[in-house]
Write a protein that holds these residues in place. Sequence first.
Motif, PDB file in Angstrom:
ATOM      1  N   ALA A 137       0.840  -1.204   0.000  1.00 20.95           N
ATOM      2  CA  ALA A 137       0.000   0.000   0.000  1.00 20.95           C
ATOM      3  C   ALA A 137       0.873   1.250   0.000  1.00 20.95           C
ATOM      4  O   ALA A 137       0.584   2.227  -0.708  1.00 20.95           O
ATOM      5  CB  ALA A 137      -0.924  -0.010   1.208  1.00 20.95           C
ATOM      6  N   GLU A 138       1.954   1.216   0.771  1.00 17.25           N
ATOM      7  CA  GLU A 138       2.863   2.366   0.801  1.00 17.25           C
ATOM      8  C   GLU A 138       3.577   2.537  -0.541  1.00 17.25           C
ATOM      9  O   GLU A 138       3.741   3.653  -1.022  1.00 17.25           O
ATOM     10  CB  GLU A 138       3.896   2.193   1.921  1.00 17.25           C
ATOM     11  CG  GLU A 138       4.751   3.427   2.114  1.00 17.25           C
ATOM     12  CD  GLU A 138       5.636   3.334   3.333  1.00 17.25           C
ATOM     13  OE1 GLU A 138       6.625   4.086   3.359  1.00 17.25           O
ATOM     14  OE2 GLU A 138       5.344   2.536   4.240  1.00 17.25           O
ATOM     15  N   VAL A 139       3.970   1.433  -1.141  1.00 19.33           N
ATOM     16  CA  VAL A 139       4.588   1.502  -2.468  1.00 19.33           C
ATOM     17  C   VAL A 139       3.598   2.112  -3.456  1.00 19.33           C
ATOM     18  O   VAL A 139       3.954   2.993  -4.249  1.00 19.33           O
ATOM     19  CB  VAL A 139       5.053   0.099  -2.943  1.00 19.33           C
ATOM     20  CG1 VAL A 139       5.490   0.127  -4.394  1.00 19.33           C
ATOM     21  CG2 VAL A 139       6.166  -0.436  -2.060  1.00 19.33           C
ATOM     22  N   GLY A 140       2.360   1.645  -3.418  1.00 22.44           N
ATOM     23  CA  GLY A 140       1.324   2.193  -4.292  1.00 22.44           C
ATOM     24  C   GLY A 140       1.117   3.682  -4.081  1.00 22.44           C
ATOM     25  O   GLY A 140       0.917   4.434  -5.038  1.00 22.44           O
ATOM     26  N   ALA A 141       1.175   4.125  -2.819  1.00 19.07           N
ATOM     27  CA  ALA A 141       1.011   5.548  -2.518  1.00 19.07           C
ATOM     28  C   ALA A 141       2.152   6.364  -3.119  1.00 19.07           C
ATOM     29  O   ALA A 141       1.924   7.452  -3.675  1.00 19.07           O
ATOM     30  CB  ALA A 141       0.937   5.760  -1.008  1.00 19.07           C
ATOM     31  N   HIS A 142       3.371   5.847  -3.024  1.00 17.18           N
ATOM     32  CA  HIS A 142       4.514   6.565  -3.609  1.00 17.18           C
ATOM     33  C   HIS A 142       4.424   6.606  -5.134  1.00 17.18           C
ATOM     34  O   HIS A 142       4.723   7.647  -5.740  1.00 17.18           O
ATOM     35  CB  HIS A 142       5.829   5.923  -3.180  1.00 17.18           C
ATOM     36  CG  HIS A 142       6.211   6.207  -1.763  1.00 17.18           C
ATOM     37  ND1 HIS A 142       6.510   7.473  -1.312  1.00 17.18           N
ATOM     38  CD2 HIS A 142       6.333   5.390  -0.696  1.00 17.18           C
ATOM     39  CE1 HIS A 142       6.800   7.423  -0.031  1.00 17.18           C
ATOM     40  NE2 HIS A 142       6.691   6.153   0.373  1.00 17.18           N
ATOM     41  N   VAL A 143       3.996   5.518  -5.731  1.00 16.21           N
ATOM     42  CA  VAL A 143       3.827   5.493  -7.191  1.00 16.21           C
ATOM     43  C   VAL A 143       2.743   6.487  -7.599  1.00 16.21           C
ATOM     44  O   VAL A 143       2.884   7.211  -8.591  1.00 16.21           O
ATOM     45  CB  VAL A 143       3.502   4.065  -7.686  1.00 16.21           C
ATOM     46  CG1 VAL A 143       3.072   4.079  -9.152  1.00 16.21           C
ATOM     47  CG2 VAL A 143       4.701   3.149  -7.493  1.00 16.21           C
TER      48      VAL A 143
ATOM     49  N   GLY B 222       2.891   9.627 -10.105  1.00 21.85           N
ATOM     50  CA  GLY B 222       1.902   9.698 -11.175  1.00 21.85           C
ATOM     51  C   GLY B 222       2.452   9.210 -12.505  1.00 21.85           C
ATOM     52  O   GLY B 222       3.202   8.237 -12.583  1.00 21.85           O
ATOM     53  N   PHE B 223       2.069   9.935 -13.573  1.00 21.69           N
ATOM     54  CA  PHE B 223       2.476   9.558 -14.922  1.00 21.69           C
ATOM     55  C   PHE B 223       3.989   9.620 -15.090  1.00 21.69           C
ATOM     56  O   PHE B 223       4.548   8.946 -15.960  1.00 21.69           O
ATOM     57  CB  PHE B 223       1.790  10.471 -15.947  1.00 21.69           C
ATOM     58  CG  PHE B 223       2.162  10.158 -17.369  1.00 21.69           C
ATOM     59  CD1 PHE B 223       1.693   8.999 -17.969  1.00 21.69           C
ATOM     60  CD2 PHE B 223       2.981  11.001 -18.087  1.00 21.69           C
ATOM     61  CE1 PHE B 223       2.030   8.699 -19.275  1.00 21.69           C
ATOM     62  CE2 PHE B 223       3.328  10.708 -19.396  1.00 21.69           C
ATOM     63  CZ  PHE B 223       2.843   9.552 -19.994  1.00 21.69           C
ATOM     64  N   GLY B 224       4.651  10.377 -14.252  1.00 19.60           N
ATOM     65  CA  GLY B 224       6.106  10.503 -14.327  1.00 19.60           C
ATOM     66  C   GLY B 224       6.823   9.172 -14.195  1.00 19.60           C
ATOM     67  O   GLY B 224       7.936   9.009 -14.693  1.00 19.60           O
TER      68      GLY B 224
END
Length: 130
Positions: free
Chosen positions: A26-32, A36-38
């Motif tokens: 979940a934390e990895v997903g939040a950082h991704v 964003g598109f970057g």
Amino acid sequence: MRFLKYLYLGVGVVVLGFVLAEIDLAEVGAHVAEVGFGIAVLVAIYFIAFAIDSVTWQMTIRGVPLNLVWAYRAGKLRMVGESFNAVIPAGGMGGEPVKAVLLKTHYGVDYREGTASLILAKTINMIALV
């Protein structure tokens, strides 16, 4: 030989499973999501740099034609070698012998030529970084 290939693949999947079980997805997903598109741009830039690196290494191997087939082969070998560089505590050089062995066993490039190309490619990369 196929058995070893599938054995290595199985071990890799198990290790990946252990790693995924230990991280907070979940934390990895939040950082991704923050990036964003970057993230796609960063991956594309890294892919292009990796491909160029593979072709420059290919150019240092005498007797190997400069074509897409060998560019693909060099890319595959670099990917395996760089994976070893990432996990073996050898100062980023642990995967180089793996690349030389793979060149010899899969494509018939002798150790002398393969080792010389690896040293030359590392030297070129270091000069480019400077």
